[in-house]
Structure formats: C-alpha cells, structure tokens
Design a protein around this motif. Structure first.
Motif, PDB file in Angstrom:
ATOM      1  N   ARG A 100     -43.009  71.238 125.708  1.00 39.06           N
ATOM      2  CA  ARG A 100     -42.021  70.663 124.778  1.00 39.06           C
ATOM      3  C   ARG A 100     -41.985  69.144 124.832  1.00 39.06           C
ATOM      4  NH1 ARG A 100     -36.792  74.684 124.469  1.00 39.06           N
ATOM      5  NH2 ARG A 100     -37.935  76.615 124.728  1.00 39.06           N
ATOM      6  N   PRO A 103     -44.756  65.106 120.558  1.00 40.20           N
ATOM      7  CA  PRO A 103     -46.179  64.796 120.337  1.00 40.20           C
ATOM      8  C   PRO A 103     -46.402  63.390 119.791  1.00 40.20           C
ATOM      9  CG  PRO A 103     -45.410  66.476 118.789  1.00 40.20           C
ATOM     10  CD  PRO A 103     -44.285  66.235 119.745  1.00 40.20           C
ATOM     11  N   TRP A 144     -51.855  60.588 124.216  1.00 39.99           N
ATOM     12  CA  TRP A 144     -50.967  61.376 123.356  1.00 39.99           C
ATOM     13  C   TRP A 144     -50.869  62.771 123.952  1.00 39.99           C
ATOM     14  CZ3 TRP A 144     -48.325  58.588 120.145  1.00 39.99           C
ATOM     15  CH2 TRP A 144     -48.887  57.493 119.502  1.00 39.99           C
ATOM     16  N   HIS A 147     -53.504  65.418 123.431  1.00 39.21           N
ATOM     17  CA  HIS A 147     -54.805  65.258 124.063  1.00 39.21           C
ATOM     18  C   HIS A 147     -54.823  65.786 125.492  1.00 39.21           C
ATOM     19  CE1 HIS A 147     -56.132  61.824 121.173  1.00 39.21           C
ATOM     20  NE2 HIS A 147     -56.020  62.994 120.601  1.00 39.21           N
ATOM     21  N   LEU A 148     -53.676  66.284 125.969  1.00 38.74           N
ATOM     22  CA  LEU A 148     -53.607  66.773 127.344  1.00 38.74           C
ATOM     23  C   LEU A 148     -54.008  68.243 127.406  1.00 38.74           C
ATOM     24  CD1 LEU A 148     -50.152  65.313 128.415  1.00 38.74           C
ATOM     25  CD2 LEU A 148     -52.385  64.344 128.868  1.00 38.74           C
ATOM     26  N   SER A 149     -54.462  68.654 128.572  1.00 32.24           N
ATOM     27  CA  SER A 149     -54.681  70.082 128.791  1.00 32.24           C
ATOM     28  C   SER A 149     -53.325  70.743 129.018  1.00 32.24           C
ATOM     29  CB  SER A 149     -55.569  70.283 130.004  1.00 32.24           C
ATOM     30  OG  SER A 149     -54.859  69.908 131.166  1.00 32.24           O
ATOM     31  N   GLN A 152     -51.937  69.694 132.365  1.00 30.49           N
ATOM     32  CA  GLN A 152     -51.479  68.300 132.357  1.00 30.49           C
ATOM     33  C   GLN A 152     -50.154  68.167 131.617  1.00 30.49           C
ATOM     34  OE1 GLN A 152     -54.899  66.451 130.571  1.00 30.49           O
ATOM     35  NE2 GLN A 152     -55.634  65.673 132.535  1.00 30.49           N
ATOM     36  N   ASP A 179     -53.362  79.096 133.166  1.00 35.13           N
ATOM     37  CA  ASP A 179     -54.357  79.984 133.757  1.00 35.13           C
ATOM     38  C   ASP A 179     -54.121  80.071 135.263  1.00 35.13           C
ATOM     39  OD1 ASP A 179     -56.403  78.213 135.327  1.00 35.13           O
ATOM     40  OD2 ASP A 179     -56.000  77.150 133.462  1.00 35.13           O
ATOM     41  N   THR A 182     -54.734  76.945 137.610  1.00 33.79           N
ATOM     42  CA  THR A 182     -53.781  75.874 137.339  1.00 33.79           C
ATOM     43  C   THR A 182     -52.400  76.254 137.861  1.00 33.79           C
ATOM     44  OG1 THR A 182     -55.032  75.450 135.342  1.00 33.79           O
ATOM     45  CG2 THR A 182     -52.934  74.353 135.540  1.00 33.79           C
TER      46      THR A 182
ATOM     47  N   SER B   2     -78.219  92.472 140.249  1.00 35.84           N
ATOM     48  CA  SER B   2     -76.968  92.182 140.938  1.00 35.84           C
ATOM     49  C   SER B   2     -76.998  90.788 141.549  1.00 35.84           C
ATOM     50  CB  SER B   2     -76.691  93.239 142.011  1.00 35.84           C
ATOM     51  OG  SER B   2     -77.519  93.001 143.131  1.00 35.84           O
ATOM     52  N   VAL B  16     -63.351  77.361 134.432  1.00 32.14           N
ATOM     53  CA  VAL B  16     -61.888  77.346 134.438  1.00 32.14           C
ATOM     54  C   VAL B  16     -61.418  75.999 134.981  1.00 32.14           C
ATOM     55  CG1 VAL B  16     -59.858  78.693 134.990  1.00 32.14           C
ATOM     56  CG2 VAL B  16     -62.091  79.788 134.962  1.00 32.14           C
ATOM     57  N   PRO B  18     -58.814  73.303 134.856  1.00 30.53           N
ATOM     58  CA  PRO B  18     -57.454  73.160 134.330  1.00 30.53           C
ATOM     59  C   PRO B  18     -57.252  71.828 133.609  1.00 30.53           C
ATOM     60  CG  PRO B  18     -57.495  72.867 136.706  1.00 30.53           C
ATOM     61  CD  PRO B  18     -58.854  73.349 136.312  1.00 30.53           C
ATOM     62  N   ASP B  19     -58.050  70.834 133.931  1.00 32.92           N
ATOM     63  CA  ASP B  19     -57.838  69.518 133.333  1.00 32.92           C
ATOM     64  C   ASP B  19     -58.642  69.314 132.061  1.00 32.92           C
ATOM     65  OD1 ASP B  19     -57.295  67.678 136.398  1.00 32.92           O
ATOM     66  OD2 ASP B  19     -55.978  68.870 135.140  1.00 32.92           O
ATOM     67  N   LEU B  20     -59.343  70.337 131.615  1.00 30.03           N
ATOM     68  CA  LEU B  20     -60.082  70.204 130.370  1.00 30.03           C
ATOM     69  C   LEU B  20     -59.093  70.308 129.217  1.00 30.03           C
ATOM     70  CD1 LEU B  20     -63.109  69.973 129.598  1.00 30.03           C
ATOM     71  CD2 LEU B  20     -62.972  72.359 128.961  1.00 30.03           C
ATOM     72  N   PRO B  21     -58.996  69.276 128.398  1.00 33.63           N
ATOM     73  CA  PRO B  21     -58.003  69.314 127.329  1.00 33.63           C
ATOM     74  C   PRO B  21     -58.249  70.470 126.376  1.00 33.63           C
ATOM     75  CG  PRO B  21     -58.880  67.110 127.596  1.00 33.63           C
ATOM     76  CD  PRO B  21     -59.694  68.021 128.448  1.00 33.63           C
ATOM     77  N   ARG B  22     -57.155  70.939 125.747  1.00 28.00           N
ATOM     78  CA  ARG B  22     -57.242  72.098 124.887  1.00 28.00           C
ATOM     79  C   ARG B  22     -58.150  71.837 123.689  1.00 28.00           C
ATOM     80  NH1 ARG B  22     -50.936  72.524 124.740  1.00 28.00           N
ATOM     81  NH2 ARG B  22     -51.298  70.420 125.411  1.00 28.00           N
ATOM     82  N   PRO B  26     -61.853  64.850 126.888  1.00 27.70           N
ATOM     83  CA  PRO B  26     -60.624  64.066 126.873  1.00 27.70           C
ATOM     84  C   PRO B  26     -60.586  62.929 125.850  1.00 27.70           C
ATOM     85  CG  PRO B  26     -61.927  63.658 128.845  1.00 27.70           C
ATOM     86  CD  PRO B  26     -62.524  64.823 128.159  1.00 27.70           C
ATOM     87  N   THR B  27     -61.728  62.388 125.445  1.00 27.46           N
ATOM     88  CA  THR B  27     -61.654  61.184 124.607  1.00 27.46           C
ATOM     89  C   THR B  27     -61.256  61.474 123.170  1.00 27.46           C
ATOM     90  OG1 THR B  27     -64.024  61.410 124.412  1.00 27.46           O
ATOM     91  CG2 THR B  27     -63.225  59.730 125.927  1.00 27.46           C
ATOM     92  N   PRO B  29     -61.573  64.439 120.230  1.00 29.89           N
ATOM     93  CA  PRO B  29     -62.095  65.759 119.837  1.00 29.89           C
ATOM     94  C   PRO B  29     -62.874  65.717 118.520  1.00 29.89           C
ATOM     95  CG  PRO B  29     -59.684  65.698 119.763  1.00 29.89           C
ATOM     96  CD  PRO B  29     -60.130  64.421 120.369  1.00 29.89           C
ATOM     97  N   LYS B 193     -37.552  73.844 119.455  1.00 29.41           N
ATOM     98  CA  LYS B 193     -37.761  73.828 120.907  1.00 29.41           C
ATOM     99  C   LYS B 193     -37.795  72.395 121.429  1.00 29.41           C
ATOM    100  CE  LYS B 193     -39.788  78.245 121.666  1.00 29.41           C
ATOM    101  NZ  LYS B 193     -40.884  79.012 122.232  1.00 29.41           N
ATOM    102  N   TRP B 292     -50.848  60.110 116.485  1.00 31.09           N
ATOM    103  CA  TRP B 292     -50.664  61.091 117.556  1.00 31.09           C
ATOM    104  C   TRP B 292     -51.260  62.440 117.223  1.00 31.09           C
ATOM    105  CZ3 TRP B 292     -47.766  65.234 115.846  1.00 31.09           C
ATOM    106  CH2 TRP B 292     -46.952  65.026 114.728  1.00 31.09           C
ATOM    107  N   ALA B 294     -54.225  63.082 116.088  1.00 30.90           N
ATOM    108  CA  ALA B 294     -55.689  63.108 116.207  1.00 30.90           C
ATOM    109  C   ALA B 294     -56.190  64.216 117.116  1.00 30.90           C
ATOM    110  CB  ALA B 294     -56.193  61.776 116.731  1.00 30.90           C
TER     111      ALA B 294
END
Lengths: 286, 294
Positions: A100, A103, A144, A147-149, A152, A179, A182, B2, B16, B18-22, B26-27, B29, B193, B292, B294
């Motif tokens: 939340r 953005p 922004w 841009h975070l996972s 993060q 996940d 994390t 096997s 996996v 965790p820090d890979l942006p969605r 990171p720079t 997309p 939210k 924002w 982008a």
C-alpha cells in the motif's frame, strides 16, 4: 489441553529473549475488553478479551473470516470502536498484507509521509533515511514503488510503519503474499527490528508455523472468540518443530483451528512400514 | 536422468530472487521490450520508421495527380499545395496571411480550452470529493453534457454576436465535459486501500486529498485533458466556419466561394498540425506527471 483464554494479566509476559524496554510504560499498550463487532446480521467478534504488554510479540491466528483483521482494524483506529472496549495507549502503526505504498511518491517520500504530522522537513527526511537503512533499502530511496520487488515494497511498508517509532506495531498478514524465501528473510528482519526497538507487535496471520516461530504468545481466534492461547519462553532459535512442546503446541493450535490430522495410510504395513507395491518408479534409480 | 535433476536444483533455487523487481530488471522494464533502442544508430532509424507510410501515401497522391487520375479541380496535388502554402505565407488571401489566420484560430482554441479546463477542475473537485458537491453539481453536468454543444451556435450568436466571444465560449463549453467526467471518475476511483493506509498514518483529510486522491486521479485527468483538447479543436473548426471575419475557418470559407480546393486543403492541414502539436504537448506533460507509472 486447549485452554480457553481468560483476560490476560498485563504484566506476565516476560519471556526468554524479549521484555519491555526499560523506559516503556508499565501498563499494557493495548487492552481489548469484551469487544464485540457486528456487520449486519453477522457477529464477527463475540466478546474478545486481549491485553498486549509493552514489548510483547503476539501472533493472532485464525482462518479467513474469523475476525482477526477486524480486531486489528479496531486497534489501528481504522474503524470506529467504543473506547471502553478497545483502549490503546501510545502510538500505533500498521503494515498491511499489500505494501500500500503511494505509487506516485518515491520510496523516501513514502516513508516521510508517515511523519507528516510531526517535525520539520529535515528531521522527517533524516528519520525516513534511517528507517530505510534499517530495512536494508537505503540505496532504493529514489526508486518509484512500482519498480520494487514484492519483498522490497513490503520492506518499505515496514520502514514506513517503524519510522513513527510505534509502541504497538500492527502487522496484518504482511508476509502472506511473499514467496517462501523472501518470507523467511522478512521474519528475520522483523525479529531484528523488534529486538532493537522493543515495541509490542500484534502479528495477524493464518500461518501456524510463522506464529510459532515468531511469537511469545499465540492467540487463536475462531468464529469471533479466542479459542486457545499458547505462551512460550523458548528462544526463537530453539523452536524447531521436532521439539516436543512445539509439536504439541502446533497440534493443539491446529485442533483449535479445526484442522484434523491426516490419518495414517491404511495400506502401509504396520510392522515394516512398507507399502504393498513399489509405487515410485524412480526409486530404483537412487 | 536423476543426476541431471540434481544439478538443476541450485539453478532453480537461484531463480527465486526476492529482490528481482516484479516488472523485470531494476533499471527500466521498457528496455526489456525494446533492447535495440539503446543503440543510437538504431534509434534514429526507428524514429524515422513511422514516417514511412505517410510519406508513401503522399507520393501515391502526387503520382495519381501527375497521371491525371486525380483532377486538379477536384483535389490539388501535393506540389500545387506546397506552392499555395508559399503564396499564403508570403502574400496571404484577402488581406491576411496564413500565419495570421493560424494565430487567430490557435488563440481561440487555446483560450476556450483553458477556460473550459479551468471550469472542469473547479467543478470536478467538489463533485468528486464531497457527496453534497456531487449531488449539486453532477446532475446538471450530466444533463448538459448530453446537449449537442454545436447546436448551441445559433443561440450563442444571438447572445454574443459574431465576434470572438461566441467561438471561445463554444470551445470552452465543449471542452469542459471530457475533463470533468474523467476527473470526477479519477477522484472517486481512488484506491481505497492506499487511502486507508494514509488514514492509518494519521494524515488529515486535506493531506489525504493532497497526497493520495489528487495524484491518484492524475492518470484520468491526463486522459480527460487530451479528450478535451480534441473537442476544443473540433468545436473551433465548426464554429469558425459558421461566422468569422478572421482565422483558418474564414480562409476556408473564402476559398470555397472561389473554388480553391488547394487553400481548403492547406486549412485542413493546419488544423491537423495544430491538433497534433497540442496533443504532443499534453503527452509531454503526461510523461512528466505520470513518471511513476513507468
């Protein structure tokens, strides 16, 4: 075995590796007394009694729709609840299931906004930077939020809650969308931050193992009532599920939540433990 | 078999992250979708690419004219029109040059649009933010927006005569509604939210409006702005052709009297270019305001 809760006495929560901050107020940070909530016909909370001591880490466990988020919202001041039923002393802050974040504000500004009511601009910026450093995101200040996972973003959300130095931190299933790896990191981060700041935490979750691993006290909410409570003084490093008392607590909690254990496979030979036919074709390769 | 599955395990675990942006690395997309953009030589080529098909159409037009398929009396050829532009710029038609006419038309459109946009914002804020405001403002706005505003021309001429006023008023009236409607929708559609998170941070009502509601409405506002601008130009073109003593519309009407289809085409092209230009300006603003996203 499943002990029904009584209104918890406030000053009994001294545990192995926790305890209130020396300067913290002596009384509980939050007292919920005979709290009822009703939405139309449905009574969501049917008389809740719960007291949270300073520096205590309480997990509130329950199935979806058991009323645990409703209870949290009352404590957070997001819903109008009678003051005599929900009394909170000191500052609260919330981290939700979704981060939340705004953005359209950069990460740093997102954290600063929690401080809008206090301090001058420079002080807000300094504290926000410090909070972001604490969650390990100092270098993402100018990013922004989009841009975070996921991990993060959730850490920024945590920094935003921490920056106000709350006496009671309310966490509403903040790890459930992450996940598994994390989530473990977030657990460690929350414990680290809690050890450092010594605020009380109410962690709302539906994950039994998460509750067992993190909390001093596990409170099970079922159909609007507290159905079970478990306290432990075990250090968090020694709460492996093989430990008898942890395993027993886990079984009790699952029972309180209405989860029945899986019956043993009737096909298995009771003496040898073998199944009648080799059902796993890759077994011969190992 | 096997053994290969075993060696794959660490690689699978590495995925996996965790820090890979969605959205990707990171720079930026967008870079993932168009990696060739990073090379400058390729960038110039790509920038020219969209101009190829319009250019081809122009060549086809000229070819049809030169071959006599397209009569000059029906539609002048591009070469003829280029000459007409030169004449209109240097000598003008009936005492006013193309630049003067363009300036007059652009002023009308932009002034009318500015008034309309300001009015839309003033009306949309209370209508979006308060129930009482919505109750008072929204019903008449919903009725008025169904009014075909070009049908108001006779009434406006009756009220304001044939000067600049009726045209500017008509442009303003037409461009109020797209921005108003989008802005109200944007304000009301704010993410509950996020608004709730702001409440939990003890932001005051004004602070919530300032930091959550208004920025959240900006994507809608930008859409509304572009739609309003489109309506503004359309309204101007119609209004100018009914009654005007100056401007592109007057130039086109004069040309019709004397069967100069080349001048009419020049007028239309000017309208088109003005529309493209203002739209590009709004898009530039949009890129900054909505950075924002982008």
């Amino acid at each position: 075995m499943a002990r029904l809760s009584t209104p918890a006495a406030p000053r009994t929560s001294v545990t192995a590796d926790s305890g209130p901050h020396p300067d913290a107020p002596v009384g509980p940070v939050a007292v919920v007394a005979s709290h009822r909530r009703r939405f139309g016909e449905r009574e969501v909370l049917r008389g809740i009694d719960l007291s949270i001591a300073p520096g205590e880490l309480v997990a509130l466990l329950g199935r979806s729709g058991c009323g645990k988020s409703t209870l949290l919202r009352g404590l957070a001041g997001l819903d109008d609840v009678p003051r005599e039923e929900v009394r909170v002393t000191g500052r609260t802050a919330v981290a939700f299931q979704e981060p939340r974040l705004l953005p359209w504000q950069r990460v740093q500004r997102n954290v600063e906004l929690a401080l809008l009511a206090e301090g001058d601009r420079r002080d807000r910026a300094r504290r926000a930077t410090a909070a972001l450093a604490e969650v390990g995101l100092a270098e993402r200040c100018d990013a922004w939020p989009l841009h975070l996972s996921g991990g993060q973003a959730q850490r920024v959300s945590l920094a935003r809650a921490l920056v106000v130095e709350p006496e009671l931190l309310l966490l509403d299933e903040p790890f459930s969308a992450l996940d598994a790896l994390t989530r473990i990191e977030m657990h460690q981060l929350v414990i680290e931050l809690w050890r450092k700041h010594r605020m009380a935490i109410l962690l709302v979750t539906h994950d039994v193992d998460e509750a067992l691993a993190l909390a001093d006290r596990v409170v099970v909410l079922d159909q609007g009532l507290i159905s079970y409570e478990w306290r432990t003084e075990l250090p968090r490093t020694e709460r492996s599920p093989e430990r008898p008392e942890v395993a027993a607590a886990r079984a009790d909690i699952l029972h309180a939540l209405g989860v029945r254990p899986l019956p043993p496979n009737p096909d298995r030979d009771p003496v040898t433990g073998r199944l009648p036919h080799p059902t796993n074709p890759t077994r011969s390769n190992r | 078999m096997s053994s290969s599955t075993i060696t794959e395990v660490p690689a699978a675990a590495g995925i996996v992250d965790p820090d890979l942006p969605r959205g990707g690395p990171p720079t930026d997309p967008l870079r993932v979708a168009a990696p060739a953009r990073s090379r400058s030589a390729g960038r110039v080529g790509r920038a020219l690419l969209p101009w190829l098909s319009p250019l081809a159409l122009l060549v086809l037009w000229q070819a049809l004219s030169s071959l006599g398929v397209l009569q000059e009396s029906t539609l002048a050829s591009p070469v003829t029109i280029a000459g007409t532009v030169r004449d209109l710029v240097t000598q003008g038609l009936f005492g006013s040059t193309l630049q003067q006419n363009t300036l007059v038309s652009a002023q009308r459109a932009l002034l009318g649009f500015a008034i309309g946009a300001a009015l839309a914002i003033v009306l949309a804020l209370p209508a979006g933010l308060s129930a009482a405001g919505a109750l008072v403002i929204d019903p008449p706005m919903q009725m008025l927006r169904m009014l075909p505003h070009l049908g108001l021309i006779p009434l406006f001429i009756l009220w304001m005569g044939l000067g600049e006023q009726p045209k500017i008023a008509l442009v303003a009236f037409g461009s109020v509604f797209p921005l108003y409607l989008n802005l109200v929708a944007g304000i009301r559609g704010v993410d509950r939210k996020i608004a709730e998170a702001a409440t939990s941070m003890r932001l005051s009502r004004w602070q919530r409006i300032r930091y959550v509601v208004l920025p959240g409405a900006m994507p809608h506002a930008m859409t509304g702005l572009r739609q309003s601008l489109g309506v503004a130009w359309l309204t101007l073109i119609v209004a100018e052709q009914i009654a005007a003593d100056r401007g592109i519309g007057k130039m086109i009407m004069d040309a019709r009297e004397f069967l100069m289809n080349d001048v009419i085409v020049v007028g239309l092209v000017v309208y088109m270019l003005l529309g493209l230009l203002t739209d590009a300006l709004v898009r530039l603003v949009e890129r900054r305001v909505l950075a924002w996203r982008a």
